[in-house]
Structure formats: C-alpha cells, structure tokens
Design an enzyme around this catalytic site. Structure first.
Site, PDB file in Angstrom:
ATOM      1  N   LYS A 183       8.547   3.883   2.347  1.00 32.35           N
ATOM      2  CA  LYS A 183       8.955   2.143   2.246  1.00 32.35           C
ATOM      3  C   LYS A 183      10.093   2.185   0.993  1.00 32.35           C
ATOM      4  O   LYS A 183      11.641   2.044   1.655  1.00 32.35           O
ATOM      5  CB  LYS A 183       8.643   0.901   1.831  1.00 32.35           C
ATOM      6  CG  LYS A 183       8.258  -0.351   2.526  1.00 32.35           C
ATOM      7  CD  LYS A 183       7.949  -1.472   2.033  1.00 32.35           C
ATOM      8  CE  LYS A 183       9.288  -3.222   2.172  1.00 32.35           C
ATOM      9  NZ  LYS A 183       8.457  -3.921   2.079  1.00 32.35           N
ATOM     10  N   GLU A 189       5.517  10.077  -6.227  1.00 26.89           N
ATOM     11  CA  GLU A 189       4.591  11.636  -5.746  1.00 26.89           C
ATOM     12  C   GLU A 189       4.776  12.223  -4.498  1.00 26.89           C
ATOM     13  O   GLU A 189       5.598  13.091  -3.976  1.00 26.89           O
ATOM     14  CB  GLU A 189       3.201  11.065  -5.467  1.00 26.89           C
ATOM     15  CG  GLU A 189       2.374  10.422  -6.847  1.00 26.89           C
ATOM     16  CD  GLU A 189       3.454   8.927  -7.043  1.00 26.89           C
ATOM     17  OE1 GLU A 189       4.139   9.144  -7.260  1.00 26.89           O
ATOM     18  OE2 GLU A 189       2.038   8.117  -7.789  1.00 26.89           O
ATOM     19  N   GLY A 242       3.852  -2.730   2.096  1.00 26.62           N
ATOM     20  CA  GLY A 242       3.557  -0.885   1.891  1.00 26.62           C
ATOM     21  C   GLY A 242       2.041  -1.338   2.683  1.00 26.62           C
ATOM     22  O   GLY A 242       1.625  -0.776   4.002  1.00 26.62           O
ATOM     23  N   ARG A 243       1.341  -1.718   2.802  1.00 24.60           N
ATOM     24  CA  ARG A 243       0.016  -1.646   2.944  1.00 24.60           C
ATOM     25  C   ARG A 243      -0.481  -2.634   3.984  1.00 24.60           C
ATOM     26  O   ARG A 243      -1.570  -2.746   5.139  1.00 24.60           O
ATOM     27  CB  ARG A 243      -0.851  -3.075   2.150  1.00 24.60           C
ATOM     28  CG  ARG A 243      -0.719  -3.832   1.312  1.00 24.60           C
ATOM     29  CD  ARG A 243      -1.866  -4.356   0.166  1.00 24.60           C
ATOM     30  NE  ARG A 243      -1.101  -5.172  -0.836  1.00 24.60           N
ATOM     31  CZ  ARG A 243       0.412  -5.710  -1.330  1.00 24.60           C
ATOM     32  NH1 ARG A 243       1.140  -4.720  -1.598  1.00 24.60           N
ATOM     33  NH2 ARG A 243       0.410  -7.104  -1.996  1.00 24.60           N
ATOM     34  N   GLU A 328      -4.952  -4.662  -3.977  1.00 24.64           N
ATOM     35  CA  GLU A 328      -2.941  -4.773  -4.289  1.00 24.64           C
ATOM     36  C   GLU A 328      -2.549  -6.290  -4.030  1.00 24.64           C
ATOM     37  O   GLU A 328      -1.612  -7.208  -4.524  1.00 24.64           O
ATOM     38  CB  GLU A 328      -3.312  -3.399  -3.617  1.00 24.64           C
ATOM     39  CG  GLU A 328      -1.300  -3.221  -3.950  1.00 24.64           C
ATOM     40  CD  GLU A 328      -0.701  -2.261  -3.377  1.00 24.64           C
ATOM     41  OE1 GLU A 328      -0.398  -1.288  -4.254  1.00 24.64           O
ATOM     42  OE2 GLU A 328       0.618  -1.948  -2.744  1.00 24.64           O
ATOM     43  N   HIS A 359     -29.152   6.431   0.018  1.00 31.35           N
ATOM     44  CA  HIS A 359     -29.887   7.430  -0.314  1.00 31.35           C
ATOM     45  C   HIS A 359     -28.822   7.547  -1.712  1.00 31.35           C
ATOM     46  O   HIS A 359     -28.659   8.568  -2.417  1.00 31.35           O
ATOM     47  CB  HIS A 359     -29.657   8.537  -0.088  1.00 31.35           C
ATOM     48  CG  HIS A 359     -30.205   8.870   1.759  1.00 31.35           C
ATOM     49  ND1 HIS A 359     -32.270   8.907   1.145  1.00 31.35           N
ATOM     50  CD2 HIS A 359     -29.571   8.520   2.644  1.00 31.35           C
ATOM     51  CE1 HIS A 359     -32.075   8.465   2.693  1.00 31.35           C
ATOM     52  NE2 HIS A 359     -30.645   8.454   3.888  1.00 31.35           N
ATOM     53  N   LYS A 470       3.654   2.589 -13.642  1.00 26.08           N
ATOM     54  CA  LYS A 470       5.146   4.012 -13.294  1.00 26.08           C
ATOM     55  C   LYS A 470       5.853   3.646 -14.097  1.00 26.08           C
ATOM     56  O   LYS A 470       6.571   4.548 -14.643  1.00 26.08           O
ATOM     57  CB  LYS A 470       5.592   3.117 -11.932  1.00 26.08           C
ATOM     58  CG  LYS A 470       4.522   3.419 -10.897  1.00 26.08           C
ATOM     59  CD  LYS A 470       5.301   3.032  -9.597  1.00 26.08           C
ATOM     60  CE  LYS A 470       4.487   2.594  -8.689  1.00 26.08           C
ATOM     61  NZ  LYS A 470       5.395   1.580  -7.596  1.00 26.08           N
TER      62      LYS A 470
HETATM   63  O1  F6P Z   1       2.702   1.378  -6.387  1.00 28.83           O
HETATM   64  C1  F6P Z   1       1.851   0.744  -4.833  1.00 28.83           C
HETATM   65  C2  F6P Z   1       2.884   1.033  -4.345  1.00 28.83           C
HETATM   66  O2  F6P Z   1       4.013   0.559  -3.967  1.00 28.83           O
HETATM   67  C3  F6P Z   1       2.444   0.528  -3.115  1.00 28.83           C
HETATM   68  O3  F6P Z   1       2.031  -1.090  -2.357  1.00 28.83           O
HETATM   69  C4  F6P Z   1       3.331   1.187  -1.875  1.00 28.83           C
HETATM   70  O4  F6P Z   1       1.893   1.384  -0.442  1.00 28.83           O
HETATM   71  C5  F6P Z   1       3.072   2.363  -2.497  1.00 28.83           C
HETATM   72  O5  F6P Z   1       3.103   2.338  -3.893  1.00 28.83           O
HETATM   73  C6  F6P Z   1       4.066   3.935  -2.013  1.00 28.83           C
HETATM   74  O6  F6P Z   1       5.217   2.894  -1.607  1.00 28.83           O
HETATM   75  P1  F6P Z   1       6.940   3.168  -0.950  1.00 28.83           P
HETATM   76  O7  F6P Z   1       5.956   3.661   0.650  1.00 28.83           O
HETATM   77  O8  F6P Z   1       8.031   2.650  -1.458  1.00 28.83           O
HETATM   78  O9  F6P Z   1       6.032   5.146  -0.808  1.00 28.83           O
END
Ligand code: F6P
Length: 497
Positions: A183, A189, A242-243, A328, A359, A470
């Site tokens: 987003k 990452e 995002g979610r 979240e 189990h 972060k």
């Molecule tokens: O760190 C949490 C977050 O901001 C989430 O809300 C989001 O889904 C994820 O990181 C990834 O963010 P982006 O889509 O901006 O890479």
C-alpha cells in the site's frame, strides 16, 4: 454515553439449559446468508442477551456508524479518511464505487494483456508483500487455486531470505512475473525482497527486470519512482486499509490464478454479505450476532482468546488472516477519541485446522481452566474425492467437538476424566467452498470486526501500534536508537561490536 450496564449484568443459564428451555433455539439463533449457515445456538446468546446488546448498539450509535462507513464518510478519524473496501465490491458511495470500478477495469486490461503474452510467456507469479498485502491473496489462492492450473503462485512476505530463496528455487526467471504489493511502497521487508527478486531476474539474463514487475499500491508515484513503468502499476484507493485490501488490485494474483470470473464472484459474494449487514435487523444479522457473542465472552466472562478452527484443509490460512484482521483492527488501548479503554479490546485470535488441532490443543479446550469460545468453519461439499468418506468424518468431528464442548460429562469418581462442559462454540457451515462463499465469509469477518470496534468505541482502521518497533529496528540498523543494555548485547553478539 455507551451503556454497558445491561450487558455486564447478563448471567445466562448453562447452554444445555438454554436448549432444554427452547426447542426452537437452533432456528432462532441461526442465520443463512450467501450460501453460509451461521449457527450461534451453542453460544450463551439468548433473548435477554440480544435485548442487552441491542440496547448497547443503540447507545453506541452502531446504525449511524454503519451508515457512515457505507456512505464513504471519514470514519477513520485518527487518520482523517474514509474507509472504502466495501466500494471495491460495489457497495458504497457512487463516487467510491465508480473509482473502484475504473481501477478494476485497469487491472482486468493488464491481466488480459499478460494472458495475451504482452510480457512474454508467464507461468509463475512471485507475489511479494506482507501483512494485508500478502495474507488475503495467499488465503484466496490457497483456498481456491488448488485445482487451477493457470499459473503457479508463490506469496513471499518474510524478510528471512529463506522464504524468498525457496520460492525462487521453484520458479523459472524467464517465465516469472514479480508482483510487488505494498500500500505504502515503503515497507522494508517488501522492498528488500523485491530488490532481491530483481537481482535474481538480472542474474538469469533478463535484460529489463523492471519490465517484469507489476506494482499493486496506493502510492503509484513511489512505484514509478522505484522503477516500475506506469502501465504496470495497479493503484488502489488510499481509503482501502491494508488488511481490507484483497478486493482491490491487491487481489491481482488471485484474479490471475483463479480467473477473472472467480474474482468477480468473490466480490459478489462479499457484496451480498455487505447488503445483509447493512439492511438486516441486528437479531438476525450474522456479523452483529458474532460480535455480540465475542463481546459477551470477552467483556462479561473474561475470556481473553477466541479460536477459529477450519475443518477444511483449503482454509488452513484462515486463522492467520483473521489474526491480522481482528487484532490489528481492534487491539487498541484507547478509543477513537484517544480516551483510555476501560475494558478489554480485541480477544487474542488463534486457531488451526481440524482435525489436526483436536490432537494437539483440544485437551485445553475441553478441560483447561481457560474458557475459549471456539468457532468451527466447514463446508458441506467435499474438497476431495477420496473414498472412504474422509469428508464425512471431517464434518462429523467438527460437529461432535461442538457438542462435546457444550455437553461435558460428569465424573465425580474420577475428576481427571470429567468434562465441565458449557463451553461455547459457533459453527459456520458453507454450502461449498467457492469464490462466492469465500467472499461472503471474509466480508462477514470484516463486519464482525467493525461491530466490535464500534461498540468498544475503537477506530478499527488505524494501526499505530506497529510503528514503534519498525522505527526502532530502523534506528538500530543505522547504529542508533535509545537501546537498553540487553538489546545492545544481542546486537553485539549477532554482529560484533
Ligand atoms: O506494519 C503493519 C502494516 O502497515 C499493515 O497494516 C499492512 O498490511 C502491512 O504493514 C503492509 O504494509 P504495506 O502494504 O504498506 O507494505
């Protein structure tokens, strides 16, 4: 003033007594919508609880909050913006729906071009993203894409290079497109994995590695600046969280792997759940009833967790998806106005796959001192064609677990073999697992989360809690940050002084 007094005073009888007192209980506490049967009868919701929660909803202004969400008002107050994921499936303000449709047409055109080999032959899709930019597409492809042989999809989220290496080992660089989903287009990452994927393409002699990248983002300028040609940037609105974003261009790998018709069915199923949520009275409203049960157990009975068990291998990623969606969204310490919460926020959401979980963790569910409200999710139609009757046994196990949790068994002579019973569960039974029902199921979870947030006074649409960690990781990487001696010691051990 939100009035919790009637909810807090609830003290329903045992589940078995609720059933004994009302032969019509199952019908009264079940809802059928969009090919999904929701059975809340094995929760402690009864007429008194419904009345109390309806009162709570009224005092919290739930109906007005729901209308504001669908109208495209700025309900994400801490970030000053609207929340428009429902518009992605056609339910929202005219303007938001039109914008989503325009962006979806753009995605469709790019998919058509890729299928017409505009980027050369494509067999593999490497989807790079994290959190909401990965969990949704991963769930969709894993749940619905098992029989699809259109493309191989790998979703890579972790910064741990082992994850990316594993995906790259299985793919041919000359037949791979790299999808960078973010987003913000700034997430460490994702950008690190994307750079390594570009290097992998380059090493294999792909002349123009950026030419094989598709960007899915609400920050199209950042994607262009990073090197993706504008024609391969699929934007989505900043007002899609995002979610909550799998309905937007973030669903691109699912649309590719499952086909466009399936993607549209997914949106239609979600839209059906949107209409149900928007138009149905609370006592027959599946997301509202689920939220009422959640709140009863978290706020009145003091349950700190809720567990979802997918009795369907195809839904094995559902618990992880729900963890982000619910924790979240509603794992907050203050209300939308910044006032400290005087009650628990989101329960801890966990779960697994049935029957494996039986189990492993069900011992605690049946006899442990924690009471964990359980949710069973299953589909009537089998996903396998094996004989003898795997599916029948799978479903019977799900149903029997709910019955056993509720009924329990006395054993005064041997307490180790006694079961307290009265342990609540909800069963969600899909007619079949297809794009339409999965869309409706995910939208159900979104709205349930919304109702809980609304009644708690939380803003479910921000996530400031993730920022501090972060920031400190960044600062530590730059050799700075106000770090304690334990953390400094760990860094020294890993990297030397
Ligand atoms: O760190 C949490 C977050 O901001 C989430 O809300 C989001 O889904 C994820 O990181 C990834 O963010 P982006 O889509 O901006 O890479």
């Amino acid at each position: 003033m939100v009035d919790w007094s009637k909810v807090e005073a609830l003290n329903p009888p045992r589940l078995t007594e609720l059933f004994a007192a009302d032969t019509d209980r199952v019908a009264k506490f079940s809802v059928d919508v969009a090919g999904i049967h929701f059975d809340f009868s094995k929760t402690h919701l009864d007429a008194a609880a419904l009345a109390a929660f309806e009162g709570l909803a009224k005092s919290a202004g739930l109906a007005a909050k729901r209308d504001a969400l669908f109208a495209g008002d700025k309900v994400n107050v801490t970030e000053g913006r609207a929340v428009t994921h429902t518009a992605e499936r056609g339910e929202g303000s005219e303007e938001d729906v039109a914008r989503a449709a325009m962006l979806r047409a753009r995605m469709r055109a790019l998919i058509d071009a890729i299928e017409g080999e505009a980027l050369g032959p494509v067999r593999h899709i490497l989807h790079i993203g994290i959190g909401g930019s990965a969990l949704g597409p991963d769930l969709l492809v894993d749940a619905l894409g098992r029989d699809a042989d259109r493309y191989d999809v790998a979703v890579v989220s972790n910064i741990d290079g082992v994850a990316l290496e594993e995906a790259l080992d299985a793919f041919d660089p000359q037949a791979t497109i790299v999808v960078v989903a973010s987003k913000t287009f700034t997430t460490t990452e994702t950008m690190t994995n994307a750079e390594s994927a570009l290097a992998w393409l380059r090493e294999d002699g792909v002349d123009d590695p950026y030419g094989r990248v598709i960007a899915l983002t609400a920050a199209p300028d950042a994607a262009v600046e990073w090197g993706v040609d504008e024609t391969r940037v699929l934007p989505f609105a900043d007002s899609v969280g995002g979610r909550y974003s799998l309905w937007s261009s973030i669903g691109f790998p699912a649309a590719m792997a499952l086909g466009w018709d399936a993607f549209e069915q997914l949106l239609e199923g979600a839209a059906e759940m949107d209409r149900h949520f928007r138009l149905t009275a609370l006592h027959e409203n599946a997301p509202a009833l689920a939220a009422f049960a959640d709140l009863f157990y978290a706020q009145v009975r003091g349950c700190q967790t809720r567990a979802t068990f997918a009795y369907d291998e195809r839904l094995r990623l559902l618990p992880s998806y729900l963890q982000q969606l619910e924790m979240e969204s509603n794992g907050k310490g203050v209300t939308a106005q910044g006032v400290p919460l005087d009650r628990p926020s989101s329960p801890i959401v966990w779960g697994g796959v049935g029957t494996d979980a039986q189990h492993a963790v069900f011992q605690l569910l049946h006899q442990g001192t924690h009471v964990v409200p359980v949710e069973f999710v299953a589909a009537i139609e089998a996903g396998d064609a094996l004989a003898p009757d795997h599916h029948e046994q799978l479903l019977l196990n799900a149903f029997a677990q709910g019955a056993a949790l509720m009924k329990g068994r006395e054993n005064a002579a041997d307490p180790a073999r006694a079961y307290p019973g009265d342990r609540p569960s909800t069963t969600i039974l899909l007619d079949q697992l297809d794009a339409r029902t999965l869309g409706a199921l995910i939208a159900f979870y979104e709205h349930r989360t919304f109702v809980s947030g609304a009644l708690l006074g939380i803003n479910p649409f921000d996530q400031f809690g993730v920022e501090l960690g972060k920031e400190m990781a960044r600062a530590a990487g730059e050799g700075g940050g106000d770090l304690d001696s334990s953390t400094r010691d760990l860094i020294a051990r890993a990297f030397g002084d």
